[in-house]
Design a protein around this motif. Structure first.
Motif, short mmCIF file in Angstrom:
data_model
loop_
_atom_site.label_atom_id
_atom_site.label_comp_id
_atom_site.label_asym_id
_atom_site.label_seq_id
_atom_site.Cartn_x
_atom_site.Cartn_y
_atom_site.Cartn_z
N SER A 12 0.90 -1.28 -0.10
CA SER A 12 -0.05 -0.04 0.04
C SER A 12 0.96 1.23 0.15
O SER A 12 1.66 1.34 0.40
CB SER A 12 -0.90 -0.07 1.29
OG SER A 12 -1.77 -1.19 1.34
N ASN A 13 0.36 2.28 -0.57
CA ASN A 13 1.29 3.47 -0.69
C ASN A 13 0.83 4.40 0.33
O ASN A 13 -0.30 5.09 0.48
CB ASN A 13 0.63 4.27 -2.12
CG ASN A 13 1.42 5.43 -2.44
OD1 ASN A 13 2.00 6.14 -1.54
ND2 ASN A 13 1.50 5.66 -3.73
N VAL A 14 1.82 4.57 1.13
CA VAL A 14 1.64 5.19 2.59
C VAL A 14 1.46 6.69 2.25
O VAL A 14 0.62 7.39 2.85
CB VAL A 14 2.80 5.14 3.40
CG1 VAL A 14 2.60 6.20 4.84
CG2 VAL A 14 2.70 3.54 3.73
N GLU A 15 1.98 7.42 1.35
CA GLU A 15 2.04 8.61 1.05
C GLU A 15 0.47 8.93 0.52
O GLU A 15 0.08 9.99 0.78
CB GLU A 15 2.98 9.11 -0.30
CG GLU A 15 3.02 10.74 -0.63
CD GLU A 15 3.89 10.98 -1.73
OE1 GLU A 15 4.10 12.05 -2.20
OE2 GLU A 15 4.78 9.95 -2.19
N LEU A 16 0.05 8.09 -0.56
CA LEU A 16 -1.38 8.29 -0.80
C LEU A 16 -2.17 8.22 0.26
O LEU A 16 -3.37 9.04 0.42
CB LEU A 16 -1.91 7.08 -1.64
CG LEU A 16 -3.18 7.06 -2.19
CD1 LEU A 16 -3.81 8.32 -2.95
CD2 LEU A 16 -3.52 5.98 -2.93
N MET A 17 -1.99 7.61 1.36
CA MET A 17 -2.83 7.36 2.65
C MET A 17 -2.86 8.71 3.41
O MET A 17 -4.02 9.14 3.95
CB MET A 17 -2.33 6.26 3.45
CG MET A 17 -2.68 4.73 2.97
SD MET A 17 -1.95 3.41 3.73
CE MET A 17 -2.34 3.81 5.39
N ARG A 18 -1.78 9.40 3.46
CA ARG A 18 -1.55 10.51 3.84
C ARG A 18 -2.24 11.61 3.34
O ARG A 18 -2.96 12.34 4.03
CB ARG A 18 -0.29 10.73 4.12
CG ARG A 18 0.48 9.83 5.14
CD ARG A 18 1.60 10.49 5.74
NE ARG A 18 2.29 9.43 7.02
CZ ARG A 18 3.20 8.59 7.00
NH1 ARG A 18 4.00 8.60 5.74
NH2 ARG A 18 3.61 7.85 8.07
N HIS A 19 -2.53 11.61 2.06
CA HIS A 19 -3.19 12.53 1.26
C HIS A 19 -4.65 12.21 1.66
O HIS A 19 -5.52 13.31 1.87
CB HIS A 19 -2.85 12.43 -0.26
CG HIS A 19 -1.53 13.03 -0.52
ND1 HIS A 19 -1.21 14.39 -0.35
CD2 HIS A 19 -0.19 12.42 -1.22
CE1 HIS A 19 0.08 14.52 -0.85
NE2 HIS A 19 0.68 13.55 -1.55
N LEU A 20 -5.02 10.90 1.80
CA LEU A 20 -6.46 10.83 1.85
C LEU A 20 -6.74 11.20 3.31
O LEU A 20 -7.98 11.77 3.55
CB LEU A 20 -6.77 9.36 1.68
CG LEU A 20 -6.36 8.63 0.20
CD1 LEU A 20 -6.57 7.31 0.33
CD2 LEU A 20 -7.43 9.29 -0.67
N LYS A 21 -5.88 11.08 4.25
CA LYS A 21 -6.30 11.67 5.63
C LYS A 21 -6.63 13.16 5.71
O LYS A 21 -7.36 13.81 6.64
CB LYS A 21 -4.91 11.23 6.63
CG LYS A 21 -5.29 11.39 7.99
CD LYS A 21 -4.04 10.95 8.77
CE LYS A 21 -4.55 11.08 10.20
NZ LYS A 21 -3.32 10.55 10.91
N ALA A 22 -6.15 13.97 4.83
CA ALA A 22 -6.43 15.50 4.66
C ALA A 22 -7.42 15.75 3.74
O ALA A 22 -7.65 16.88 3.54
CB ALA A 22 -5.33 16.32 4.22
N MET A 23 -7.93 14.66 3.33
CA MET A 23 -9.10 15.07 2.52
C MET A 23 -10.44 15.57 3.13
O MET A 23 -10.96 15.12 4.04
CB MET A 23 -9.57 13.49 1.75
CG MET A 23 -10.78 13.73 0.73
SD MET A 23 -11.18 12.14 -0.04
CE MET A 23 -9.97 11.94 -1.13
N PRO A 24 -10.81 16.52 2.55
CA PRO A 24 -11.97 17.19 3.18
C PRO A 24 -13.45 16.73 3.28
O PRO A 24 -14.15 16.83 4.24
CB PRO A 24 -12.07 18.91 2.54
CG PRO A 24 -11.70 18.61 1.27
CD PRO A 24 -10.50 17.50 1.30
#
Length: 280
Positions: A12-24
């Protein structure tokens, strides 16, 4: 706010996961990693798929490995929307079962497909009047994805654009002593659309032309079509689209129907090539 649960593993792409965490538009309810993979410290770790589904409205399968139909079936039976990072390796019978479950549960599923990001293949961006005639020549990417899997993704994206069940296929395959393979496929659809595909293992430039009653669209590319239209945030954008479809209740916009047609077409191609002892 929509609660997202992430099912992943070491791929899994952890960087993508962190971007998703900031999704409004949504928040991450929790993360479950299979195997011995470690969930990043800045995420809430859950310890079973059942716990993940209990706390989430939608499940993001962010593993690069194909997951089992049993897990997909379990998610659908829990009436959870589902996003699949990798196209599942399923039989026609299994896909039919999942289509029935999907419609019974009234949920949205979404399969990530790089070919969907080709602007000319987007049925919502291009209001093509049916029937269509599509002629496409390209080559297999061949390094990061198997030819049969790439063909399935391509055909599934084309089915999404044609928006009709396929009626018949004609397949021609050619292989020389150097294992250079050329596959030519003609696909006819119930709405009278016709698709002509020529795909080779040899790396060559490609082109595509799309004819409809409103005119002709043509584009050319110098690399395999699979990687010719890179999008820096493709996966993030795909998940944004998945969330938008859930919010707008467009439950018919994405389903396993296109995958079912694609699977049947690729099975016919594979059987023809196998009968003629052509590697695919």
């Amino acid at each position: 706010m929509l609660k997202l649960g992430i099912f992943g593993d070491q791929s899994s792409n952890v960087e993508l996961m962190r971007h998703l965490k900031a999704m409004p538009e949504a928040n991450i309810a929790g993360v479950y990693f299979s195997g011995n993979a470690t969930v990043p410290n800045d995420f809430k770790e859950l310890f079973s798929p059942a716990e993940l589904m209990e706390q989430s409205d939608a499940i993001l399968i962010l593993s690069e490995k194909s997951i089992s139909s049993d897990l997909i079936r379990l998610i659908l039976r829990k009436s959870k929307h589902i996003y699949l990072r990798t196209i599942p390796n399923l039989s026609v019978r299994e896909i039919k079962e999942l289509i029935d479950l999907e419609k019974e549960a009234g949920i949205v599923n979404f399969i990530y497909n790089p070919f969907d990001f080709i602007p000319h293949f987007d049925p919502f961006l291009n209001k093509y009047e049916k029937p269509l005639l599509l002629n496409l020549r390209t080559c297999f990417e061949g390094l990061t994805i198997k030819p049969a899997s790439e063909m399935l993704l391509l055909v599934t994206a084309i089915n999404r654009m044609i928006q009709s069940n396929y009626k018949k296929t004609d397949v021609f395959g050619l292989s020389d002593s150097g294992e250079q393979v050329v596959v030519s496929v003609r696909i006819e659809y119930e709405n009278s659309s016709v698709v002509n595909l020529t795909i080779s293992k040899e790396k060559t430039s490609g082109y595509c032309e799309i004819f409809s009653k409103t005119g002709r669209t043509k584009f050319e590319f110098n690399t395999p079509l699979y990687i010719s239209y890179p999008h820096l945030n493709q996966e993030y954008t795909a998940i944004e689209n998945f969330i938008r479809i859930i919010r707008q209740k467009e439950k018919q916009a994405n389903s396993f129907d296109n995958l079912l047609n694609g699977n049947r077409i690729v099975n016919e191609i594979s059987e023809h090539l196998r009968f003629n002892e052509i590697p695919f």
